[in-house]
Design an enzyme around this catalytic site. Structure first.
Site, PDB file in Angstrom:
ATOM      1  N   HIS A   9      20.060 -34.297  39.423  1.00 56.63           N
ATOM      2  CA  HIS A   9      20.482 -35.189  40.504  1.00 56.63           C
ATOM      3  C   HIS A   9      19.590 -35.029  41.736  1.00 56.63           C
ATOM      4  CE1 HIS A   9      22.171 -31.848  42.808  1.00 56.63           C
ATOM      5  NE2 HIS A   9      22.664 -31.399  41.666  1.00 56.63           N
ATOM      6  N   GLY A  10      19.574 -36.062  42.574  1.00 55.55           N
ATOM      7  CA  GLY A  10      18.857 -35.968  43.837  1.00 55.55           C
ATOM      8  C   GLY A  10      19.496 -34.929  44.753  1.00 55.55           C
ATOM      9  N   SER A  12      21.619 -32.972  47.149  1.00 55.13           N
ATOM     10  CA  SER A  12      22.986 -33.169  47.626  1.00 55.13           C
ATOM     11  C   SER A  12      23.112 -32.687  49.070  1.00 55.13           C
ATOM     12  CB  SER A  12      23.978 -32.410  46.740  1.00 55.13           C
ATOM     13  OG  SER A  12      23.889 -31.013  46.993  1.00 55.13           O
ATOM     14  N   GLN A  13      24.257 -32.998  49.670  1.00 64.88           N
ATOM     15  CA  GLN A  13      24.508 -32.529  51.038  1.00 64.88           C
ATOM     16  C   GLN A  13      24.443 -31.009  51.108  1.00 64.88           C
ATOM     17  OE1 GLN A  13      24.776 -34.340  53.680  1.00 64.88           O
ATOM     18  NE2 GLN A  13      25.416 -36.380  53.055  1.00 64.88           N
ATOM     19  N   ASN A  15      22.831 -29.015  48.888  1.00 66.53           N
ATOM     20  CA  ASN A  15      21.442 -28.584  48.684  1.00 66.53           C
ATOM     21  C   ASN A  15      20.739 -28.544  50.035  1.00 66.53           C
ATOM     22  OD1 ASN A  15      21.081 -30.552  45.662  1.00 66.53           O
ATOM     23  ND2 ASN A  15      21.499 -28.368  45.814  1.00 66.53           N
ATOM     24  N   THR A  21      26.925 -24.712  45.324  1.00 65.23           N
ATOM     25  CA  THR A  21      27.767 -25.886  45.108  1.00 65.23           C
ATOM     26  C   THR A  21      28.638 -25.770  43.866  1.00 65.23           C
ATOM     27  OG1 THR A  21      26.007 -27.199  46.126  1.00 65.23           O
ATOM     28  CG2 THR A  21      27.778 -28.399  45.041  1.00 65.23           C
ATOM     29  N   GLU A  87      27.423 -28.732  36.584  1.00 64.43           N
ATOM     30  CA  GLU A  87      26.697 -27.549  37.045  1.00 64.43           C
ATOM     31  C   GLU A  87      27.463 -26.296  36.612  1.00 64.43           C
ATOM     32  OE1 GLU A  87      24.301 -25.761  37.639  1.00 64.43           O
ATOM     33  OE2 GLU A  87      23.546 -26.441  39.588  1.00 64.43           O
ATOM     34  N   ARG A  88      26.765 -25.174  36.518  1.00 67.68           N
ATOM     35  CA  ARG A  88      27.490 -23.927  36.249  1.00 67.68           C
ATOM     36  C   ARG A  88      28.426 -23.641  37.423  1.00 67.68           C
ATOM     37  NH1 ARG A  88      23.805 -18.725  37.943  1.00 67.68           N
ATOM     38  NH2 ARG A  88      25.834 -17.701  37.869  1.00 67.68           N
ATOM     39  N   LYS A  98      23.243 -19.812  50.930  1.00 66.66           N
ATOM     40  CA  LYS A  98      22.490 -18.905  50.048  1.00 66.66           C
ATOM     41  C   LYS A  98      21.700 -17.863  50.829  1.00 66.66           C
ATOM     42  CE  LYS A  98      22.105 -22.443  46.480  1.00 66.66           C
ATOM     43  NZ  LYS A  98      21.207 -23.365  45.753  1.00 66.66           N
ATOM     44  N   ARG A 115      20.007 -16.757  38.861  1.00 71.11           N
ATOM     45  CA  ARG A 115      19.052 -17.062  37.808  1.00 71.11           C
ATOM     46  C   ARG A 115      19.147 -16.187  36.559  1.00 71.11           C
ATOM     47  NH1 ARG A 115      19.161 -21.189  39.514  1.00 71.11           N
ATOM     48  NH2 ARG A 115      17.642 -22.379  40.721  1.00 71.11           N
TER      49      ARG A 115
END
Length: 247
Positions: A9-10, A12-13, A15, A21, A87-88, A98, A115
């Site tokens: 996806h593009g 997000s707010q 991100n 998220t 998403e996970r 983060k 990761r």
């Protein structure tokens, strides 16, 4: 030869705000909407046409797919939404910044949470505002299926059966498929397709809004894979993803 297109996806707010998220249903930022439009135009210009589309039940992926199909004049094709493409689940980290989390726990610990293959973040409690059991879109899921947190191994375990049972047979039948999903659900699929080891998957980052094309043989084994578009832009976007979890 068969082709499969994967698209994260593009932006997000969250991100944009550098927040974890997971399953929180955050929408695209304006930049993310533009990324989706650009991806759709790029796919159209490259001559791609799709018969079927798959996405998650989260609006940032759904809106990205809508936008791509709109740009391609393909909004009429069948679209299947399924929670297994989500998403996970980031557990108790969801909503946290983060970089601030890295300052508190260290870059190495946050990298492991983000990761690593088999280390999940701290779990969410059922009293948390983001507990998925409160969300009607997951009403049909059993208590065993509802995650309180996930590592990539868990995401692989929920996504791959859906790939094998639902998506892969359509590709074998000759359908042209696009999957619009999330950084980690796509990492789960790429790990399987490219046979990436549990150790090496740590270094795989998927940027927002850039189509990833797989050329597959009749057994759906990859012949080659490549991102569409400007390669310098690709490098910049990958670097953004890498830096997100650092203090």
């Amino acid at each position: 030869m068969k082709k499969l297109v994967l698209l994260r996806h593009g932006e997000s707010q969250w991100n944009r705000e550098n927040r974890f998220t997971g399953w929180v249903d955050v929408d695209l930022s304006e930049k993310g909407r533009e990324e989706a439009r650009t991806a759709g135009q790029l796919l159209k210009d490259e001559g791609f046409v799709f018969d079927l589309a798959y996405t998650s039940v989260l609006k940032r992926a759904i809106r990205t797919l809508w936008t791509v199909l709109d740009e391609m004049n393909l909004m009429w094709i069948p679209v299947t939404k399924n929670w297994r493409l989500n998403e996970r689940h980031y557990g108790a980290l969801q909503g946290l910044n983060k970089a601030e989390t890295a300052q508190r726990h260290g870059d190495e610990q946050v990298l492991i949470w983000r990761r690593s293959y088999d280390t999940p973040p701290p779990a969410l409690t059922e009293s948390d505002e983001f507990w998925p059991g409160k969300d009607p879109r997951y009403a049909s899921l059993s208590s065993q299926e509802l995650p309180a947190t996930e590592c990539l191994k868990d995401t692989v375990a929920r996504f791959l059966p859906y790939w094998h049972e639902t998506i892969a047979p359509q590709i074998r039948d000759g359908k042209n498929v696009i999957i619009t999903a999330h950084g980690n659900s796509l990492r789960a699929l790429v790990k399987y397709l490219d046979n990436i080891s549990d150790e090496d998957i740590v270094g795989l980052n998927i940027p927002t809004g850039i189509p990833l094309v797989y050329e597959l043989d009749d057994d759906l084994k990859p012949l080659k894979s490549y991102y569409l578009g400007d390669q310098e832009e690709l490098k910049k976007k990958v670097e953004v993803v890498v830096k997100q979890g650092k203090a």
